[in-house]
Enzyme design. Structure first.
Site, PDB file in Angstrom:
ATOM      1  CD  GLU A 501      -2.749  -1.326  -0.063  1.00 30.71           C
ATOM      2  OE1 GLU A 501      -2.923  -0.337  -0.800  1.00 30.71           O
ATOM      3  OE2 GLU A 501      -3.225  -2.451  -0.333  1.00 30.71           O
ATOM      4  CD  GLU A 560      -3.405  -3.061  -7.062  1.00 28.35           C
ATOM      5  OE1 GLU A 560      -2.718  -3.562  -6.140  1.00 28.35           O
ATOM      6  OE2 GLU A 560      -4.177  -2.113  -6.873  1.00 28.35           O
ATOM      7  CG  ASP A 564       1.665  -7.472  -5.720  1.00 28.42           C
ATOM      8  OD1 ASP A 564       1.170  -7.074  -4.650  1.00 28.42           O
ATOM      9  OD2 ASP A 564       1.080  -8.249  -6.493  1.00 28.42           O
TER      10      ASP A 564
END
Length: 652
Positions: A501, A560, A564
């Protein structure tokens, strides 16, 4: 970084969440080595489209809260506040299927009659503000959200409605999924209309017209891939110019009715749709629009009506995901009630099952991860000093929210349940209160304390316009985090999630927002060009990988995947700096948290619309970019998990 306790000869963990690790396959397929034994015995429940790490937590919370709320309904548990008392009333109503049968379709009928009564666009315009406040389907959606270039103030966003099929790409002539799904949608919609009292012939006509209008919308809206580029959502236009794009709708008049103001400027996330609006909204097309509104309204109401409505209404959605059966009546009532009183239920869950001590502990973990991230930024080799300084400022300004809000949103105090009204009528009343409250934000300061997820949600998020990371209580448990797990295993789980995040603040989207959440380029030209090259390398690493009979879209999943990669790399550094180091446990738990068994339909749906890569690839591809993975498991060039050093993508 202290590496003195690390040894490549550590004893390999032989279990992952109770299942043996296939040590012979670790260098061949990490995900299968860790999760293969679990997958052999795992079964997907009939009312699910998947099972595994995240879904297991959802199911556990569901089981816990449903048991607690049984006690609440039985009077064994006293509501802790007035809002919980109203939740109890709604849950009671939702469970009363006998009363739903008695009410039948009557609660929905007035809304269908409103649509049927429309004669022309002038008639629709006369009621357009009411239509928005009631939540009925309209060919233009309106919302009040922070201005992406001035997030202290709200802006008005005008957008296109949703499509029948999951994504614009499904409307391509060569898309086989549409050929399977549209007939199911057609049958479902026709059955629902007949349950509403329409004849078979009339229902068939209405659905055909609704599909015709939907097909006209599709060419003019963005695909999931296009929508994944956040900054391209920001397209400011003078309201007068937007209103001039349609001769049939009085958008300015409707907006004045909603916010008692007519802003000079509005934001269009999909401007091409508005360019086409006048060709869609014509007198000749009015009946198609009406039918589209009817079908949407019927679908929206099915969950609050009779059991037959609920079963039939879910047919299309279940076909999309491969779900074999509908939820039980009790589960359906639980999700309907908890979804309506989300923060109220989240407050109960967070305080009872998480608590202030855990909240403080996890906040400390987040602060540790941000400190690791800051050290990494300071030592970054490809950022210039100017850009690096700006990145550190953004990180230091990051807002952290953990567990649950300090107080329940005051909006829920307005949710009052009428025991003598139907479930549908109560839900409609609450919806109208929420819509009115949403538009009342216009002209008010932006509320940065607001949470977009309830504490009982198994997820986490980064908000670029608030520059904040949020970790609801529900995700902060095993296998992501547990005192029973080693420090390294926890870093491979919740540590990587936390850093993921944080990394969103510096992914291809988040990197375009400053420390205040405004769109603002804080990069030097050369640094930005290099970052775009690295982002393209991440796109290339995933793009075209075969999965579930389709291929991964690298552009759709790039943000994303960057998060990651940054999250895993940052968590790895934190794990290596702990007093006890077990990198095998770190990588095994990373693979473990992504375990997932899903229907083919659901996997293919996610490939089309989800900004995340498939869970198996999240586990397998990212570790190949980390040098420590190779030394930990002695991965050699002849192994399938090997990736040549010059192919390894390293961004943060």
């Amino acid at each position: 970084m202290r590496l003195d306790n690390y040894s490549s000869n550590q004893t390999l963990p032989t279990m992952a969440s109770g299942f043996p690790v296939d040590t012979d396959r670790l260098t061949d397929d990490l995900y299968e080595a860790v999760n293969g034994k679990w997958a052999e015995q795992a079964t997907i429940p009939g009312d699910h489209s998947s099972t595994g790490g995240f879904m297991d937590l959802v199911d556990n919370i569901e089981h816990t809260l449903m048991a607690d709320f049984d006690d609440l309904l039985a009077g064994k548990l006293t509501p802790g506040n007035a809002e919980m008392g109203e939740f109890k009333k709604l849950y009671t109503l939702a469970l009363n299927f006998d009363q739903r049968e008695e009410n039948g379709v009557a609660p929905l009928k007035p809304y269908l009659e409103k649509i049927e009564g429309l004669r022309d666009f002038a008639d629709l315009n006369a009621h357009l503000t009411e239509w928005f406040l009631t939540g009925l389907s309209t060919p233009v959606t309106i919302s009040v959200d922070p201005d992406m270039k001035d997030t202290d103030h709200y802006a008005l966003y005008l957008d296109a409605p949703s499509l029948i099929l999951p994504d614009k790409t499904y409307y391509a002539k060569d898309n086989p999924a549409a050929k399977q799904l549209l007939p199911i949608f057609t049958t479902t919609a026709e059955k629902l209309l007949q349950l509403c009292g329409y004849s078979a012939d009339r229902a068939q006509t209405i659905v055909a017209q609704a599909k015709a209008f939907d097909a006209q919308i599709a060419p003019h809206v963005k695909s999931a891939e296009e929508s994944a580029d956040y900054v391209k959502m920001y397209n400011p236009f003078p309201l007068a110019d937007v209103d001039a794009k349609t001769t049939q709708l009085d958008l300015t008049g409707a907006i004045k009715g909603l916010i008692h103001d007519a802003p000079a400027q509005v934001i269009l996330p999909q401007p091409t749709y508005f360019d086409a609006l006048d060709s869609l909204l014509t007198p000749d097309n009015f009946e198609n629009l009406k039918s589209w509104m009817l079908v949407n309204t019927v679908f929206d109401g099915t969950g609050a009506l009779t059991e037959e409505f609920r079963q039939v209404g879910g047919t299309y959605r279940r076909a999309l995901s491969g779900q074999k059966e509908a939820r039980s009546q009790k589960k359906a009532a639980y999700y309907l009630a908890t979804g309506t009183f989300g923060q109220v239920v989240g407050d109960y869950y967070g305080r009872k099952y998480f608590g202030e001590k855990a909240k403080a502990d996890v906040r400390d973990m987040v602060l540790k991860m941000t400190a690791v991230y800051q050290r990494r930024l300071k030592t970054n080799t490809w950022l210039s000093a100017a850009t690096r300084e700006k990145a550190i400022v953004k990180l230091q300004k990051l807002t952290i929210k953990v567990g649950y809000p300090d107080e329940i949103d005051p909006l829920y105090q307005q949710f009052k349940i009428d025991d003598h009204a139907s479930l549908f009528e109560n839900l409609q009343h609450i919806s109208e209160i929420a819509i009115k409250h949403h538009f009342s934000r216009w002209g008010q300061p932006v509320d940065r304390k607001r949470w977009d997820m309830s504490a009982n949600t198994v997820n986490a998020y980064y908000s670029p316009d608030n520059n904040e990371i949020v970790f609801p209580a529900a995700i902060l448990q095993k296998p992501f985090y547990s005192l029973d797990q080693s420090s390294s295993a926890n870093y491979g789980g919740i540590g990587a999630v936390i850093a993921h995040e944080i990394s969103h603040a510096f992914d291809n989207n988040g990197s375009q927002f400053d420390e205040f959440g405004n769109i603002n380029n804080w990069w030097t030209d050369s640094d930005l060009a290099h970052f775009k090259d690295l982002a393209q390398a991440m796109i290339d690493e995933f793009d075209g990988i075969d999965f579930a009979g389709q291929k991964v879209n690298g552009k759709l999943t790039v943000s994303e995947n960057i998060a990651d990669a940054g999250g895993l790399s940052c968590a790895l550094e934190a794990a290596k700096s702990a007093s006890e180091i077990d990198l095998k446990a770190f990588f095994i738990n990373w693979a473990n948290v992504w375990r997932m068994k899903a229907t083919t339909e659901y996997m293919q749906l996610l490939l089309s619309i989800d900004v995340h890569a498939p869970a198996k690839l999240r586990a397998n591809v990212q570790v190949k970019n980390l040098d420590d993975f190779y030394t930990t498991f002695d991965v050699k060039p002849t192994d399938k998990m090997y990736l040549a050093p010059d192919k390894r993508v390293k961004i943060w």
